[in-house]
Design an enzyme around this catalytic site. Structure first.
Site, PDB file in Angstrom:
ATOM      1  CD  GLN A   1      12.050  -7.163   2.414  1.00 55.11           C
ATOM      2  OE1 GLN A   1      10.671  -5.652   2.482  1.00 55.11           O
ATOM      3  NE2 GLN A   1      10.670  -8.286   1.353  1.00 55.11           N
TER       4      GLN A   1
ATOM      5  CB  CYS B   1      10.109  -6.585  -9.327  1.00 52.05           C
ATOM      6  SG  CYS B   1      11.167  -5.525  -9.720  1.00 52.05           S
TER       7      CYS B   1
ATOM      8  CG  ASN C   1       0.596  -4.188  -5.903  1.00 50.75           C
ATOM      9  OD1 ASN C   1       1.345  -4.417  -6.081  1.00 50.75           O
ATOM     10  ND2 ASN C   1       0.123  -3.976  -7.229  1.00 50.75           N
TER      11      ASN C   1
ATOM     12  CE  LYS D   1      11.549   8.405  -0.297  1.00 47.10           C
ATOM     13  NZ  LYS D   1      12.867   7.710   0.900  1.00 47.10           N
TER      14      LYS D   1
ATOM     15  CB  VAL E   1       3.777   2.579  -1.757  1.00 43.09           C
ATOM     16  CG1 VAL E   1       4.164   4.676  -1.679  1.00 43.09           C
ATOM     17  CG2 VAL E   1       3.618   2.548  -0.070  1.00 43.09           C
ATOM     18  N   GLY E   2       1.954   2.134  -3.853  1.00 42.97           N
ATOM     19  CA  GLY E   2       1.949   2.702  -5.601  1.00 42.97           C
ATOM     20  C   GLY E   2       0.493   3.408  -6.082  1.00 42.97           C
TER      21      GLY E   2
END
Ligand code: NDP
Length: 487
Positions: free
Chosen positions: A336, A289, A235, A180, A237-238
């Site tokens: 963003q 990142c 972070n 996805k 969502v993780g």
């Protein structure tokens, strides 16, 4: 609006077929350099589509896992050749979807090709050890088996390399995959799927379902037949993904944010440090990142470093990443850009001194996209939000220190631990840095961003779930060990 052909509609790729979402709905992928320009339409899928893809992947895994690693690798090799023949098209699409410059996306596509070839070779390397048994008449050894079906949830900032560095090892070790991609870069992912399809990969071995994170992403994470989830993104969502996977006993791997420091020591080569800081902070519009977001400079060279940094940063050309001569593109989305502008305002409110940029660019052609000036703050303290949270934009915080010990303390004073670098010519300082810094990627006299596909990649603290991607390290996530005792 620039003159581009009519946008195409891209379908999901399930069980070797290109299919519409069960909802019948599509959504547009927008060019952040020209917000009225639609790059393509992608499917807005439902749980039904996730279920179809997982069922296909589960069925296909039975035969896929029985192939030799070399035979599986052969499909990756073919996909690499096809991607190579389409490199400019794929790179152009990625630039149009997420904004970074064409030379950057072309470099990323070249890396994607190398990743596919690297993991194609991995199909022929050792997958176990012989361990002496305490029984002299027995043979004891380990082998590795695939997890089964792997769900890959990927971000928009590396729309070619990240999907490939998850998919390629997953496949070569015998898993099947449902990917996805980030909604912002789903067209680029569809082109990658075309390469696999053209390579003749068996139906169901790789599947793509596009749509929202909260429906398709979450659906994958919660699906009982998805045995492993590999994720790169935020972070927040993780954390949700990790908890949901843990709750049902699935294996998970999370690569998340960074707040990466660069230390510039009194004895540093300043030209090198300035060049690497600018590249680390502003390439990809700061949306890596591993981007440099804090520069911690020893007082002896602070003013000289700052002067050179300002002079060189002012030379950055901002604009549409497809135009020759442009060095920095727009933020990937309007959201963003707003996040970045909010952080800049927060920095000003908190009392940091804005010494360069700080504004949205809105004149002339800039009005068509989501542009923010390269921005530098000084007098930043470690308590400030701009020194603690991942901004993911072209914003750099300068901090002045007296000693290297103080620099190390500040460098580690964040919740993240992905990447860190130091500029020094002193071996003692290098060794102290290697020993003391909390970071999965430690860089000496090199920018904080930059990874090599054959080496382990991942972070400490809140930057990852502590597993590593890429290189041989990928085998740890994408396989399980069986210990075998034969008497
Ligand atoms: P997200 O974490 O929201 O998105 C990453 C991926 O997760 C996308 O494919 C997204 O889908 C999907 N997703 C979103 N919600 C869920 C969910 N509930 N369950 C499963 N999957 C989900 O990142 P954003 O794109 O919103 O970026 C926000 C911030 O995250 C950035 O500002 C940056 O700080 C950080 N980030 C870090 C990255 C890194 O490389 N470490 C990469 C990208 C972002 P969809 O696109 O459909 O929402």
């Amino acid at each position: 609006m620039s003159s581009i052909a009519q946008p195409k509609t891209y379908l999901n790729y399930i069980n070797g077929q290109w299919v519409s979402a069960s909802t019948g709905e599509v959504e547009a992928s927008i060019n952040p350099a020209h917000k009225d320009e639609i790059v393509g339409y992608v499917q807005k899928s439902s749980l039904q589509d996730v279920n179809d893809a997982v069922a296909a992947a589960k069925q296909a895994q039975k035969a896929w896992k029985k192939l030799s690693g070399n035979a599986r690798g052969e499909y990756l090799r073919k996909a690499a050749d096809i991607l190579e023949s389409r490199i400019d098209e794929v790179a152009t699409t990625a630039t149009r979807e997420m904004g970074k410059t064409f030379p950057e996306t072309r470099g990323e596509a070249a890396r994607g090709i190398a990743i596919l070839r690297y993991y194609a070779g991995e199909g022929m390397r050792s997958i176990g050890d012989v361990i002496p048994s305490s029984d002299s008449e027995a043979l004891m050894f380990t082998t590795r088996v695939p997890l089964g079906v792997v769900g890959a949830i990927t971000p928009w900032n590396f729309p070619i390399a990240i999907p490939l560095w998850k998919v390629a090892p997953a496949l070569v070790y015998g898993n099947t995959v449902v990917i996805k991609p980030a909604s912002e870069t789903a067209v680029t992912c569809a082109l990658l799927m075309e390469c696999f399809a053209e390579a003749g990969i068996p139906a169901g071995v790789i599947n793509m379902v596009t749509g929202s994170g909260s429906v398709v992403g979450q659906g994958l994470v919660e699906h009982p037949d998805v045995n492993g989830i590999t994720f790169t993104g935020s972070n927040s969502v993780g954390k949700q993904i990790g908890q949901a996977a843990l709750a049902r006993g699935a294996k998970y791997q999370l690569e998340m944010g960074g707040k990466n420091p660069v230390i510039v020591a009194n004895d540093a080569d300043l030209d090198l440090a300035v060049e690497a800081t600018i590249s680390g902070a502003f390439r990809s519009t700061g949306q890596k990142c591993t981007a440099t977001s804090r520069v911690i400079v020893q007082s002896g060279v602070y003013e000289a470093f700052k002067a050179k940094l300002l002079e060189k940063t002012k030379e950055i050309t901002v604009g549409d990443g497809m135009k020759p001569g442009i060095w920095m593109g727009p933020c990937s989305t309007e959201k963003q850009m707003q996040t970045v502008l909010n952080y800049i305002n927060k920095g000003i409110e908190e009392g940091a001194t804005l010494i360069l940029g700080g504004k949205q660019l809105q004149e002339g052609e800039f009005a068509e996209g989501f542009y923010v000036e390269p921005t530098i703050f000084e007098n930043v303290t470690s308590q400030m939000v701009i020194a603690q949270e991942e901004i993911f934009g072209p914003v750099l915080a300068l901090m002045k220190v007296e000693t290297i010990e103080e620099a190390l303390q500040l460098a580690n004073d964040v919740e993240f631990g992905l990447s860190a670098s130091i500029f020094t010519t002193n071996i003692r300082k290098m060794l102290a840095f290697i020993n003391e810094i909390d970071a999965g990627l430690v860089r000496i006299n090199a920018e904080s961003a930059g990874v090599e596909l054959q080496a382990p990649f991942g972070g400490m603290k809140k930057s990852s779930s502590h597993s590593r991607e890429q290189g041989r390290a990928a085998i740890e996530f994408f396989t399980s060990i069986k210990t075998i005792f034969v008497k």
